[in-house]
Design an enzyme around this catalytic site. Structure first.
Site, PDB file in Angstrom:
ATOM      1  N   SER A  87       0.830  -1.201   0.000  1.00 27.31           N
ATOM      2  CA  SER A  87       0.000   0.000   0.000  1.00 27.31           C
ATOM      3  C   SER A  87       0.872   1.260   0.000  1.00 27.31           C
ATOM      4  O   SER A  87       2.057   1.206   0.343  1.00 27.31           O
ATOM      5  CB  SER A  87      -0.869  -0.050   1.276  1.00 27.31           C
ATOM      6  OG  SER A  87      -1.398   1.196   1.595  1.00 27.31           O
ATOM      7  N   ILE A  89       3.210   4.350  -0.101  1.00 20.65           N
ATOM      8  CA  ILE A  89       4.573   4.647  -0.562  1.00 20.65           C
ATOM      9  C   ILE A  89       5.290   3.365  -0.997  1.00 20.65           C
ATOM     10  O   ILE A  89       5.940   3.321  -2.046  1.00 20.65           O
ATOM     11  CB  ILE A  89       5.363   5.371   0.561  1.00 20.65           C
ATOM     12  CG1 ILE A  89       4.750   6.756   0.831  1.00 20.65           C
ATOM     13  CG2 ILE A  89       6.839   5.508   0.201  1.00 20.65           C
ATOM     14  CD1 ILE A  89       5.331   7.501   2.023  1.00 20.65           C
ATOM     15  N   SER A 217      10.277  10.279   8.797  1.00 16.96           N
ATOM     16  CA  SER A 217       9.261  11.314   8.583  1.00 16.96           C
ATOM     17  C   SER A 217       9.810  12.663   9.043  1.00 16.96           C
ATOM     18  O   SER A 217      10.739  12.708   9.865  1.00 16.96           O
ATOM     19  CB  SER A 217       8.022  10.954   9.409  1.00 16.96           C
ATOM     20  OG  SER A 217       7.127  12.032   9.441  1.00 16.96           O
ATOM     21  N   TYR A 230       3.237   8.033  17.389  1.00 19.65           N
ATOM     22  CA  TYR A 230       3.878   7.944  16.066  1.00 19.65           C
ATOM     23  C   TYR A 230       5.108   8.847  16.045  1.00 19.65           C
ATOM     24  O   TYR A 230       6.199   8.441  15.648  1.00 19.65           O
ATOM     25  CB  TYR A 230       2.866   8.382  15.007  1.00 19.65           C
ATOM     26  CG  TYR A 230       3.400   8.444  13.593  1.00 19.65           C
ATOM     27  CD1 TYR A 230       3.627   7.277  12.873  1.00 19.65           C
ATOM     28  CD2 TYR A 230       3.655   9.671  12.969  1.00 19.65           C
ATOM     29  CE1 TYR A 230       4.105   7.327  11.563  1.00 19.65           C
ATOM     30  CE2 TYR A 230       4.122   9.732  11.670  1.00 19.65           C
ATOM     31  CZ  TYR A 230       4.344   8.558  10.974  1.00 19.65           C
ATOM     32  OH  TYR A 230       4.820   8.613   9.688  1.00 19.65           O
ATOM     33  N   LYS A 234       9.090   7.793  15.575  1.00 21.72           N
ATOM     34  CA  LYS A 234       9.926   8.304  14.484  1.00 21.72           C
ATOM     35  C   LYS A 234      11.137   9.068  15.047  1.00 21.72           C
ATOM     36  O   LYS A 234      12.221   9.038  14.464  1.00 21.72           O
ATOM     37  CB  LYS A 234       9.100   9.197  13.547  1.00 21.72           C
ATOM     38  CG  LYS A 234       8.012   8.440  12.786  1.00 21.72           C
ATOM     39  CD  LYS A 234       8.592   7.439  11.775  1.00 21.72           C
ATOM     40  CE  LYS A 234       7.545   6.791  10.897  1.00 21.72           C
ATOM     41  NZ  LYS A 234       8.077   5.834   9.935  1.00 21.72           N
ATOM     42  N   SER A 266      -1.525   8.426   0.761  1.00 18.36           N
ATOM     43  CA  SER A 266      -1.374   6.981   1.003  1.00 18.36           C
ATOM     44  C   SER A 266      -2.559   6.537   1.854  1.00 18.36           C
ATOM     45  O   SER A 266      -3.472   7.313   2.103  1.00 18.36           O
ATOM     46  CB  SER A 266      -0.059   6.687   1.747  1.00 18.36           C
ATOM     47  OG  SER A 266      -0.200   7.006   3.114  1.00 18.36           O
TER      48      SER A 266
HETATM   49  N1  LIG Z   1       1.856   9.018   4.127  1.00 19.20           N
HETATM   50  C1  LIG Z   1       2.474   9.957   4.801  1.00 19.20           C
HETATM   51  O1  LIG Z   1       1.980  11.082   4.910  1.00 19.20           O
HETATM   52  C2  LIG Z   1       3.815   9.673   5.419  1.00 19.20           C
HETATM   53  C3  LIG Z   1       4.607  10.761   5.809  1.00 19.20           C
HETATM   54  C4  LIG Z   1       5.844  10.501   6.382  1.00 19.20           C
HETATM   55  C5  LIG Z   1       6.273   9.209   6.554  1.00 19.20           C
HETATM   56  N2  LIG Z   1       5.486   8.171   6.173  1.00 19.20           N
HETATM   57  C6  LIG Z   1       5.980   6.810   6.403  1.00 19.20           C
HETATM   58  O2  LIG Z   1       5.912   6.081   5.208  1.00 19.20           O
HETATM   59  C7  LIG Z   1       5.823   4.695   5.514  1.00 19.20           C
HETATM   60  C8  LIG Z   1       4.754   4.052   4.629  1.00 19.20           C
HETATM   61  O3  LIG Z   1       3.498   4.555   4.994  1.00 19.20           O
HETATM   62  P1  LIG Z   1       2.332   4.880   3.934  1.00 19.20           P
HETATM   63  O4  LIG Z   1       2.041   6.322   4.052  1.00 19.20           O
HETATM   64  O5  LIG Z   1       2.626   4.313   2.628  1.00 19.20           O
HETATM   65  O6  LIG Z   1       1.118   4.112   4.666  1.00 19.20           O
HETATM   66  P2  LIG Z   1       0.190   2.903   4.189  1.00 19.20           P
HETATM   67  O7  LIG Z   1      -0.722   2.628   5.324  1.00 19.20           O
HETATM   68  O8  LIG Z   1      -0.426   3.206   2.878  1.00 19.20           O
HETATM   69  O9  LIG Z   1       1.228   1.702   4.020  1.00 19.20           O
HETATM   70  C9  LIG Z   1       1.832   1.102   5.136  1.00 19.20           C
HETATM   71  C10 LIG Z   1       2.393  -0.236   4.733  1.00 19.20           C
HETATM   72  O10 LIG Z   1       2.963  -0.846   5.912  1.00 19.20           O
HETATM   73  C11 LIG Z   1       2.428  -2.149   6.047  1.00 19.20           C
HETATM   74  N3  LIG Z   1       2.354  -2.574   7.447  1.00 19.20           N
HETATM   75  C12 LIG Z   1       1.647  -2.024   8.448  1.00 19.20           C
HETATM   76  N4  LIG Z   1       1.800  -2.752   9.563  1.00 19.20           N
HETATM   77  C13 LIG Z   1       2.619  -3.795   9.256  1.00 19.20           C
HETATM   78  C14 LIG Z   1       3.141  -4.892   9.973  1.00 19.20           C
HETATM   79  N5  LIG Z   1       2.841  -5.096  11.265  1.00 19.20           N
HETATM   80  N6  LIG Z   1       3.961  -5.756   9.328  1.00 19.20           N
HETATM   81  C15 LIG Z   1       4.273  -5.592   8.032  1.00 19.20           C
HETATM   82  N7  LIG Z   1       3.796  -4.578   7.291  1.00 19.20           N
HETATM   83  C16 LIG Z   1       2.981  -3.694   7.904  1.00 19.20           C
HETATM   84  C17 LIG Z   1       1.019  -2.049   5.448  1.00 19.20           C
HETATM   85  O11 LIG Z   1       0.518  -3.322   5.127  1.00 19.20           O
HETATM   86  C18 LIG Z   1       1.308  -1.191   4.228  1.00 19.20           C
HETATM   87  O12 LIG Z   1       1.815  -1.995   3.203  1.00 19.20           O
HETATM   88  C19 LIG Z   1       5.540   4.609   7.002  1.00 19.20           C
HETATM   89  O13 LIG Z   1       6.718   4.240   7.678  1.00 19.20           O
HETATM   90  C20 LIG Z   1       5.143   6.013   7.368  1.00 19.20           C
HETATM   91  O14 LIG Z   1       5.455   6.313   8.693  1.00 19.20           O
HETATM   92  C21 LIG Z   1       4.260   8.370   5.605  1.00 19.20           C
END
Ligand SMILES: NC(=O)c1ccc[n+]([C@@H]2O[C@H](COP(=O)([O-])OP(=O)(O)OC[C@H]3O[C@@H](n4cnc5c(N)ncnc54)[C@H](O)[C@@H]3O)[C@@H](O)[C@H]2O)c1
Length: 360
Positions: A87, A89, A217, A230, A234, A266
Site C-alpha cells: 500500500s 509509498i 518522517s 507515532y 519516528k 497513502s
Molecule cells: N503518508 C504519509 O503522509 C507519510 C509521511 C511521512 C512518513 N510516512 C511513512 O511512510 C511509511 C509508509 O506509509 P504509507 O504512508 O505508505 O502508509 P500505508 O498505510 O499506505 O502503508 C503502510 C504499509 O505498511 C504495512 N504494514 C503495516 N503494519 C505492518 C506490519 N505489522 N507488518 C508488516 N507490514 C505492515 C502495510 O501493510 C502497508 O503496506 C511509514 O513508515 C510512514 O510512517 C508516511
C-alpha cells in the site's frame, strides 16, 4: 593615566546618556540588519527549494536541485527489499523500481495484496516472474525476521538495498491514548525496523556494501499533536539511524539513508489506530497538503541513487517549517502552536478523519 581620566571627565551626564542611547541603538540596528540579512538569505534558499520540493539538510549536503544529480537509473540491477509494499509509498516504490529493472522482494502482512502488487509490477515493468519474490511477514513479529532474511538470501543470493518502509500512525490525544497504542507503535515503527536492519546488516558488512533506507518522517524532528506515539517512534528511529551512521564510519560502502517525507497521499490515515468511534466525520474541514505518492517516491529513488544520508521531502509549508525548526526554533514554535491550536479544537469537536481500528 591623567590623559585617560581627563577624557573620561569631558562627558557630562547628558552626553553620557546620549552616548549610551547611541550605542544601544547602533547595537540593536546592526543586530537587526544582520538578522534581516540572515532571514532574507534563508528565505531565498527556501524559495529555491520550494520549486524542487525536496530539502537536503544543508548541514549535511549542499543544496542541489534534483535535476543536476545522478538519476534513479543508477539502481538498475540491484536486489531491493521493500517492506510495507502492499500500500501507499511502498506500493508505489514497487512500481517505480520494477520499471528500473531491479530484483524485487515485496513484504507486508497480506499475501493477496502483495500478489496484486506483483501482478501490476509484471504488467508495468521490465521484470519477469523470477525477478519478484513475495515474502509476507509481520514486521512487529521480530522472531520472523531472521528467517525472512535467510529466505531473501536464498532467493537472490544478496541484498543490495533494504527499504524499511512499513509503518503505522494513530489519531488520538495523549490523554485518551491507551498505553497499548504507544507500545504497538514502538514495536512496529521502531523495534521492527531496528530488528530487520540488524538481521540484514551482517550480510552487508561481509560484502562491504549495501544501502539501508529508512522511511522516517519530518515528524522525526518536528513535533506534531494527535499522533504523539507515532511522533515518538519516528524520533526514536532518527536517533537509531544517526548512531548507526556513526558506527558504520569504517564501512563507507554501506549507506544508511534517513528519508523524511512530509504528508504524502497513502492509506496511512485510513489505517490509523484510533479509539474515537462516536464522533462525526467531516472530510472537508481538515485538508493536509499532501504530496503525490509518485513524486515522493521518485525523489526517494533519486536520494537512494545519490547515497544521501538524510533527505527531507515535502510540500510547503511543511518543508519551510522544518527549516525554521532547525534554524529559528522560537518562530517555528509559534507557528506550530498556532497551527495545532485550531486543529486540536477541531479534532475535539469531531472534525477529523475517523477510522476504525482493532482497539474499538
Ligand atoms: N503518508 C504519509 O503522509 C507519510 C509521511 C511521512 C512518513 N510516512 C511513512 O511512510 C511509511 C509508509 O506509509 P504509507 O504512508 O505508505 O502508509 P500505508 O498505510 O499506505 O502503508 C503502510 C504499509 O505498511 C504495512 N504494514 C503495516 N503494519 C505492518 C506490519 N505489522 N507488518 C508488516 N507490514 C505492515 C502495510 O501493510 C502497508 O503496506 C511509514 O513508515 C510512514 O510512517 C508516511
Amino acid at each position: 593615566m591623567a590623559k585617560g581620566l581627563s577624557i573620561l571627565f569631558i562627558f557630562s551626564k547628558n552626553q553620557l546618556l546620549v552616548l549610551l542611547i547611541f550605542s544601544i541603538v547602533s547595537f540593536v540596528s546592526i543586530s537587526l540588519i544582520s538578522a534581516l540579512i540572515l532571514i532574507i538569505s534563508c528565505l531565498l534558499l527556501h524559495l529555491l527549494l520550494f520549486f524542487f520540493d525536496i530539502g537536503y539538510n544543508p548541514s549535511l549536503i549542499f543544496c542541489l536541485p534534483t535535476l543536476f544529480l545522478p538519476q534513479e537509473q543508477e539502481l538498475t540491477g540491484l536486489v531491493v527489499w521493500v517492506t510495507g509494499a502492499s500500500s501507499g509509498i511502498g506500493e508505489e516504490l514497487a512500481y517505480q523500481l520494477s520499471k528500473l529493472g531491479v530484483s524485487l522482494v515485496l513484504s507486508a502482512r497480506r499475501v493477496h495484496e502483495l500478489e496484486r502488487v506483483k501482478r501490476k509490477c509484471l504488467g508495468n515493468g521490465n521484470l519477469k516472474e523470477k525477478d519478484i519474490f513475495v515474502l509476507p511477514f509481520d514486521l512487529a513479529n521480530r522472531s520472523s525476521h531472521e528467517v525472512a532474511t535467510k529466505a531473501v538470501l536464498q532467493e537472490f543470493g544478496r541484498i543490495d538495498v533494504l527499504v524499511n518502509n512499513a509503518g503505522k500512525i494513530h489519531s488520538s490525544l495523549i490523554v485518551d491514548t491507551k498505553m497499548d497504542f504507544f507500545k504497538e507503535l514502538i514495536e512496529l515503527n521502531y523495534l521492527g525496523t531496528v530488528s530487520l536492519t540488524k538481521c540484514v546488516l551482517p550480510h552487508m558488512i561481509e560484502r562491504k556494501q549495501g544501502k539501508i533506507v529508512i522511511v522516517n518522517s519530518l515528524v522525526s524532528f518536528v513535533p506534531i499533536a494527535i499522533s504523539s506515539g507515532y511522533c515518538a517512534s519516528k524520533h526514536a528511529l532518527r536517533g537509531f539511524i544517526h548512531s548507526l551512521q556513526i558506527e558504520l564510519t569504517k564501512h563507507p560502502g554501506i549507506i544508511v539513508s534517513n528519508i523524511c517525507p512530509g504528508p504524502v497521499h497513502s492509506n496511512i490515515r485510513k489505517n490509523a489506530l484510533t479509539e474515537e468511534v462516536t464522533k462525526t466525520v467531516d472530510h472537508n474541514k481538515i485538508q493536509d497538503r499532501q504530496m503525490a505518492t509518485r513524486r515522493c517516491v521518485r525523489l526517494m529513488l533519486v536520494a537512494m541513487a545519490n547515497n544521501l544520508k538524510e533527505v527531507w521531502i515535502g510540500e510547503q509549508p511543511y518543508l519551510l517549517v522544518s527549516y525554521l525548526w532547525q534554524y529559528m526554533p522560537t518562530l517555528a514554535w509559534w507557528i506550530i502552536r498556532k497551527f495545532w491550536e485550531k486543529r486540536i479544537d477541531l479534532f475535539k469537536s469531531g472534525v477529523v478523519r475517523i477510522f476504525l481500528s482493532k482497539y474499538q
